[in-house]
Design a protein around this motif. Structure first.
Motif, PDB file in Angstrom:
ATOM      1  N   LYS D 148       0.837  -1.205   0.000  1.00 49.72           N
ATOM      2  CA  LYS D 148       0.000   0.000   0.000  1.00 49.72           C
ATOM      3  C   LYS D 148       0.868   1.250   0.000  1.00 49.72           C
ATOM      4  N   ARG D 149       1.907   1.244   0.844  1.00 48.41           N
ATOM      5  CA  ARG D 149       2.743   2.440   0.928  1.00 48.41           C
ATOM      6  C   ARG D 149       3.563   2.649  -0.335  1.00 48.41           C
ATOM      7  N   VAL D 150       4.017   1.561  -0.950  1.00 48.10           N
ATOM      8  CA  VAL D 150       4.766   1.707  -2.204  1.00 48.10           C
ATOM      9  C   VAL D 150       3.856   2.260  -3.298  1.00 48.10           C
ATOM     10  N   ALA D 151       2.594   1.809  -3.320  1.00 47.25           N
ATOM     11  CA  ALA D 151       1.654   2.322  -4.324  1.00 47.25           C
ATOM     12  C   ALA D 151       1.455   3.827  -4.128  1.00 47.25           C
ATOM     13  N   ILE D 152       1.377   4.261  -2.864  1.00 50.13           N
ATOM     14  CA  ILE D 152       1.241   5.705  -2.607  1.00 50.13           C
ATOM     15  C   ILE D 152       2.497   6.435  -3.078  1.00 50.13           C
ATOM     16  N   ALA D 153       3.667   5.827  -2.823  1.00 51.88           N
ATOM     17  CA  ALA D 153       4.923   6.450  -3.259  1.00 51.88           C
ATOM     18  C   ALA D 153       4.927   6.647  -4.776  1.00 51.88           C
ATOM     19  N   GLY D 154       4.360   5.682  -5.511  1.00 43.48           N
ATOM     20  CA  GLY D 154       4.285   5.789  -6.968  1.00 43.48           C
ATOM     21  C   GLY D 154       3.515   7.027  -7.399  1.00 43.48           C
ATOM     22  N   ALA D 155       2.461   7.359  -6.645  1.00 38.11           N
ATOM     23  CA  ALA D 155       1.686   8.560  -6.961  1.00 38.11           C
ATOM     24  C   ALA D 155       2.411   9.816  -6.496  1.00 38.11           C
ATOM     25  N   VAL D 156       3.034   9.731  -5.333  1.00 39.18           N
ATOM     26  CA  VAL D 156       3.732  10.890  -4.762  1.00 39.18           C
ATOM     27  C   VAL D 156       4.899  11.325  -5.648  1.00 39.18           C
ATOM     28  N   ALA D 157       5.518  10.353  -6.317  1.00 39.77           N
ATOM     29  CA  ALA D 157       6.661  10.667  -7.185  1.00 39.77           C
ATOM     30  C   ALA D 157       6.258  11.560  -8.351  1.00 39.77           C
ATOM     31  N   MET D 158       4.952  11.658  -8.617  1.00 42.00           N
ATOM     32  CA  MET D 158       4.463  12.576  -9.651  1.00 42.00           C
ATOM     33  C   MET D 158       4.389  13.998  -9.104  1.00 42.00           C
ATOM     34  N   ARG D 159       4.638  14.165  -7.822  1.00 42.35           N
ATOM     35  CA  ARG D 159       4.519  15.458  -7.132  1.00 42.35           C
ATOM     36  C   ARG D 159       3.183  16.142  -7.417  1.00 42.35           C
ATOM     37  N   PRO D 160       2.085  15.483  -7.088  1.00 44.30           N
ATOM     38  CA  PRO D 160       0.777  16.090  -7.333  1.00 44.30           C
ATOM     39  C   PRO D 160       0.500  17.138  -6.267  1.00 44.30           C
ATOM     40  N   CYS D 161      -0.349  18.123  -6.581  1.00 47.39           N
ATOM     41  CA  CYS D 161      -0.712  19.059  -5.527  1.00 47.39           C
ATOM     42  C   CYS D 161      -1.908  18.518  -4.748  1.00 47.39           C
ATOM     43  N   VAL D 162      -2.675  17.603  -5.361  1.00 44.05           N
ATOM     44  CA  VAL D 162      -3.744  16.944  -4.613  1.00 44.05           C
ATOM     45  C   VAL D 162      -3.551  15.439  -4.718  1.00 44.05           C
ATOM     46  N   LEU D 163      -3.567  14.760  -3.570  1.00 41.93           N
ATOM     47  CA  LEU D 163      -3.413  13.318  -3.553  1.00 41.93           C
ATOM     48  C   LEU D 163      -4.722  12.717  -3.052  1.00 41.93           C
ATOM     49  N   THR D 175      -1.003  -0.320  14.106  1.00 41.81           N
ATOM     50  CA  THR D 175       0.327   0.263  13.944  1.00 41.81           C
ATOM     51  C   THR D 175       0.537   0.727  12.506  1.00 41.81           C
ATOM     52  N   ALA D 176       0.114  -0.100  11.551  1.00 39.88           N
ATOM     53  CA  ALA D 176       0.271   0.266  10.140  1.00 39.88           C
ATOM     54  C   ALA D 176      -0.581   1.479   9.810  1.00 39.88           C
ATOM     55  N   VAL D 177      -1.778   1.566  10.420  1.00 40.12           N
ATOM     56  CA  VAL D 177      -2.614   2.757  10.210  1.00 40.12           C
ATOM     57  C   VAL D 177      -1.861   3.988  10.706  1.00 40.12           C
ATOM     58  N   GLY D 178      -1.247   3.852  11.884  1.00 39.28           N
ATOM     59  CA  GLY D 178      -0.473   4.960  12.437  1.00 39.28           C
ATOM     60  C   GLY D 178       0.642   5.384  11.501  1.00 39.28           C
ATOM     61  N   GLU D 179       1.343   4.393  10.931  1.00 36.05           N
ATOM     62  CA  GLU D 179       2.435   4.715  10.008  1.00 36.05           C
ATOM     63  C   GLU D 179       1.907   5.393   8.753  1.00 36.05           C
ATOM     64  N   ALA D 180       0.755   4.907   8.261  1.00 38.52           N
ATOM     65  CA  ALA D 180       0.169   5.506   7.058  1.00 38.52           C
ATOM     66  C   ALA D 180      -0.225   6.955   7.337  1.00 38.52           C
ATOM     67  N   LEU D 181      -0.835   7.200   8.505  1.00 39.93           N
ATOM     68  CA  LEU D 181      -1.248   8.569   8.833  1.00 39.93           C
ATOM     69  C   LEU D 181      -0.035   9.482   8.977  1.00 39.93           C
ATOM     70  N   ALA D 182       1.041   8.952   9.557  1.00 43.15           N
ATOM     71  CA  ALA D 182       2.264   9.752   9.698  1.00 43.15           C
ATOM     72  C   ALA D 182       2.791  10.121   8.313  1.00 43.15           C
ATOM     73  N   ALA D 183       2.732   9.178   7.378  1.00 46.18           N
ATOM     74  CA  ALA D 183       3.199   9.458   6.020  1.00 46.18           C
ATOM     75  C   ALA D 183       2.328  10.540   5.379  1.00 46.18           C
ATOM     76  N   LEU D 184       1.015  10.446   5.588  1.00 48.82           N
ATOM     77  CA  LEU D 184       0.120  11.462   5.021  1.00 48.82           C
ATOM     78  C   LEU D 184       0.433  12.837   5.604  1.00 48.82           C
ATOM     79  N   HIS D 185       0.783  12.835   6.884  1.00 48.54           N
ATOM     80  CA  HIS D 185       1.135  14.098   7.521  1.00 48.54           C
ATOM     81  C   HIS D 185       2.368  14.712   6.846  1.00 48.54           C
ATOM     82  N   ARG D 186       3.379  13.871   6.580  1.00 49.40           N
ATOM     83  CA  ARG D 186       4.582  14.378   5.900  1.00 49.40           C
ATOM     84  C   ARG D 186       4.243  14.906   4.501  1.00 49.40           C
ATOM     85  N   LEU D 187       3.311  14.239   3.815  1.00 44.23           N
ATOM     86  CA  LEU D 187       2.933  14.687   2.476  1.00 44.23           C
ATOM     87  C   LEU D 187       2.291  16.064   2.531  1.00 44.23           C
TER      88      LEU D 187
END
Lengths: 244, 281, 207, 281
Positions: D148-163, D175-187
């Motif tokens: 799931k996170r790699v798939a998100i990275a594939g989209a993020v690499a396009m540097r979209p302004c809306v994800l 725990t994985a939900v927590g990690e996903a939310l932390a990643a969204l926060h960084r985005l």
């Protein structure tokens, strides 16, 4: 559950970051030596070299390598046996040079298989396929093969899970039931593969797919030392075999 | 069907990234009660369920049903599978026939029952899962929640005494979760022991009579409010503490909730609160 | 039944590679053209290749108690036509050699000829013939899958006989030997594969 | 990247079982804020996200980015996809390459960037999703959460302004939900507006700045505690009321919580409670 041991080994091999072209040169060189050099001591040396390189510097688990080498053995044994049994007017009999001929065949085949396995256990397909572009394989073909590689794991997972579900409901408790279940299994996986392709197409369109599946190949630079060592080693191997 | 106790003793099974998935897991499925199996992704919940169902032979340890050890022979597995059924997480892996009724009939057909018996089993299973109206529909037209219930019906048609469900509520919206839980309740009334794996601690607290947490290759089993209130265990298991226990414990120390077992969901908690602060009625 | 690496003498390995090459190159051209016109077919063809690989991982029980794996190329020939199958079959053979240690690199040409060229063409021919003669879809599929499997095995036996003629009875004697030895596993498998095809199409056509 | 407002106006799209999936859906994605899109399975969340991303052309209505209407032409879609990226629920629908790094490079390669730029984009995306350590691993060996996170990275690499993320937390353990939310926060910190669809009302309340409920083909949008406290709306939408609003409202009437916005999760609620009953400090 669905991992292929040889593939798993390739991804963690100590030679994973070596250039696929370098490894291809070594393995194909060894394969040709196995095929062309006299079986004694050529095949023996090729086999030994492949095993020592795989288990030594490439750090392939001995268990994986050993099991994989055993796969073609049934064919090799049966095939070799068939060639040295002679049919004539007097019925069956051994060919006059049976032992030597069978030994030769088995030697070439086992050494060749070990040499191919050296490549297989150190190089993931996703490294090897882009390297085929240098052999003038069209990009479209490489892309189809790459999708095949990714998707076969998805489908293998489906296959084993569905089969397990069928088994739980007694779907493989007799030959008849088992055939019926296998037909359903094959149909389910076929439908699944279609569906996967369609959904993947949707997913990739969003990522800007227009023509082809272009990706940035990993930079796996060739090593001069490795190539030089390969060439020198193969030459030495050939020289020893021919002289002996 | 009748309730039979199913147990796993000191199971060693599975091997992933150089470590055993289960390493001495012992679990008792209490006959006739609701057991929730909790654990993070990759903790070994599914491996344990596969061992219990006979799909996976443990390297060491044993699985017993009503005290008799499961033997991984043709006959042993056959007998076990009639009593213990596992429904996997992804319904698409369970549904391989064209229509719903055909799919549910797969197991009973393989048992060699007569057509009438098969038909009766299918009708019964569809009814228990409240999916009778879907009988004639092709499986690929169903919604995800419908597919999940049909997949369970396929296992129920085998009339197992223990039904093991891997994440039956994952991916379902609240209403569909409610429907799934209602179906599990009917199954229990029809004399099946139901084991559900989940990583939703709030759901486990609300639903289960007993919980078992899979952690570090082993299993910790006990009463829901005790096990799910053990913060050290939850941290090891990479799980959260149910909100109801966090909030409830605090309200209890404030004297706003009676001593003893804490309420397990929002409605029960609100009902247990006093009408005025500080005064328990 | 894949000829193992190193089993064929070098001239034979080279010869069969040259024989198979035009078919595979033609298949590759078809695929390149298809992909140029419809870029999305890369994914479909990849899925088809993966399915063919996975189909050969289905274990078919045989009445004799042993179990074997179907080749799956007959089905592919019916679904995608033989030229495309020549390429997909070769890709699958390469994967089998490198992921499963079935077959080999120098024997890839010989194996491709029997399994990705002869098998699919015979299977496709059988399919068309049965349909033209008024046979239904299911008999046609049975014919395609059983005969492609059978043709693959016969071709392999002949390839081996050519490489290893019998000292006394020559090519014909060797052919009889190889056909006989491998018939034990291959003939029931061919029938099994035909049955599998029928069952598969029955499920698909009900859908 | 910079925050651009994305909006849908009176969308009519999709057709299922004789009814329109979306029938006059209007939504504004507030630039730079976290929007949770809520709805039962089959309500039309995914259809709406696909319209917003350009994957699906609505029958009527329009999608605008920074006020400009999305045209479904080659050039129009191309421009839109650089700014708006959709990550599908099932990561296997987006990961086509066996190598993680190669897969993430696909989008940037399609943008026609140089090799060095592509490499930099891949490294940045892997870093934002905290999956740099997976770069050398094959996709087929990753766990579901990792895929799931790699798939998100594939989209993020396009540097979209809306994800746009379809159910990014479904099937993940806490725990994985927590990690996903932390990643969204960084985005979000990296200037992407993040929209997440979910049917987890508790998560939406906890995470979102604003929520939008998809119901009966339309969208109801507003502040999380207002929209998710509307019982009539939730019933129509087949959603539950978040426990924190139920319990919080009751504690507020008891005078145990201060007036105003209610706490959104268990920790905040416990922190907001007084030290002694009846006495607010």
């Amino acid at each position: 559950m669905t991992g292929l041991a040889v593939d798993d080994a390739a991804w963690v091999s100590a030679w994973r970051l070596r250039s696929p072209a370098d490894k291809l040169l070594l393995s194909v060189g060894l394969v040709l030596c196995a095929l062309l050099l006299p079986v004694w001591p050529g095949s023996l040396l090729v086999g030994l070299t492949a095993v020592v390189l795989a288990l030594g510097p490439a750090r392939v688990p001995a268990r994986t390598f050993g099991r994989a080498v055993r796969v073609p053995l049934a064919f090799i044994a049966l095939g070799a046996l068939t060639t040295v049994v002679q049919v004539g007017s007097g019925g069956f009999g051994w060919a006059p040079d049976a032992a030597a001929r069978a030994g030769g065949l088995v030697g070439h085949a086992v050494a060749g298989s070990a040499a191919v396995l050296l490549l297989a256990t150190t190089t993931p397909m996703s490294d090897l396929l882009p390297a085929l572009a240098r052999l003038r394989v069209p990009a479209a073909v490489i892309e189809v093969a790459s999708v095949t590689y990714r998707m076969l794991f998805v489908l293998l997972t489906s296959l084993s899970t569905i089969r397990e579900a069928q088994t739980a409901r007694m779907g493989h408790s007799g030959v008849r039931a088992s055939y019926r279940s296998s037909g359903m299994l094959a149909a389910a996986v076929l439908t699944r593969s279609w569906d996967r392709a369609r959904r993947l197409q949707d997913g990739l369109a969003g990522r800007g797919m227009e023509a082809g599946l272009r990706v940035l190949p990993e930079a796996l630079p060739s090593s001069r030392r490795f190539v030089a060592g390969t060439v020198a080693g193969l030459a030495a191997l050939a020289a020893v075999s021919v002289v002996a | 069907m009748s309730h039979l106790p199913l147990a796993a003793e000191s199971l060693v099974a599975g091997y992933e990234r150089g470590a055993r998935v289960l390493d001495g897991a012992t679990l008792t499925v209490p006959a006739g009660r609701r057991l929730a199996l909790l654990g993070a992704n990759g903790s070994g919940k599914t491996t344990l369920l596969r061992c219990l169902s006979g799909a996976l032979e443990p390297t060491r340890g044993r699985v017993t049903l009503d005290g008799a050890e499961l033997r991984h022979t043709r006959a042993g597995l056959r007998a076990h599978r009639q009593e213990v059924q596992l429904v996997l997480q992804d319904p698409d892996d369970q549904l391989f026939s064209a229509s719903v009724a055909q799919d549910v009939s797969f197991g009973p057909m393989n048992l060699g029952l007569t057509e009438d018996e098969v038909r009766a089993r299918v009708a019964e299973a569809l009814d228990l899962l409240a999916v009778t109206h879907l009988a004639g529909r092709p499986t690929h037209q169903l919604s995800y929640g419908e597919r999940k219930r049909v997949a369970i019906a396929g296992a129920v048609a085998m009339r197992p005494c223990v039904l093991l469900l891997d994440e039956p509520t994952a991916g379902l919206d609240p209403t569909a979760v409610g429907e799934a839980l209602a179906a599990l309740h009917r199954l229990q009334q029809a004399d099946s022991t139901v084991v559900m794996s989940t990583h939703d601690v709030d759901l486990a607290l609300r639903w289960a009579d007993e919980v078992a947490v899979v952690v570090d290759g082993g299993v910790v089993q006990g009463a829901p409010d005790v096990v799910l209130g053990d913060d050290a265990l939850l941290a090891r298991a990479r799980l959260d503490r149910p909100w109801a226990l966090t909030v409830g414990a605090r309200l209890q120390t404030l004297g706003l909730l009676p001593d003893g077992a804490l309420p397990r969901d929002a409605d029960a908690l609100v009902a247990a609160l006093p009408d005025r602060p500080g005064v328990r009625t | 039944m894949h000829i193992a690496e190193g089993f064929l003498p070098a001239p034979h390995a080279l010869g069969w590679t040259l024989v198979a090459a035009p078919f595979v190159v033609h298949g590759a051209r078809c695929v390149v053209k298809e992909v140029r016109e419809h870029p999305e077919s890369t994914l479909l063809l990849g899925a088809a290749g993966a399915f063919t690989f996975v189909l050969s991982a289905i274990k078919l029980p045989s009445v004799t108690g042993s179990s074997s794996h179907p080749t799956g190329t007959g089905l592919g020939a019916v679904l995608f036509r033989p030229p495309v199958m020549a390429l997909l079959g070769t890709i699958v053979l390469l994967f089998q050699a490198l992921l499963l240690a079935h077959g080999g690199l120098t024997t890839l040409g010989a194996n491709a000829f029997s399994m990705a060229v002869v098998g699919p063409w015979v299977g496709y021919g059988a399919y068309r013939l049965v349909k033209r003669c008024g046979g239904g879809l299911l008999p046609a599929v049975f014919g395609a899958m059983a005969l492609s499997d059978l043709a693959t095995y016969v071709t392999t036996a002949l390839q081996l006989a050519l490489a290893f003629p019998d000292a006394e009875s020559g090519f014909l004697g060797a052919a009889a030997k190889f056909l006989g030895v491998f018939a034990v596993t291959q003939v029931p498998l061919a029938i099994g594969e035909g049955l599998l095809g029928v069952l598969l199409f029955r499920v698909l056509t009900v859908n």
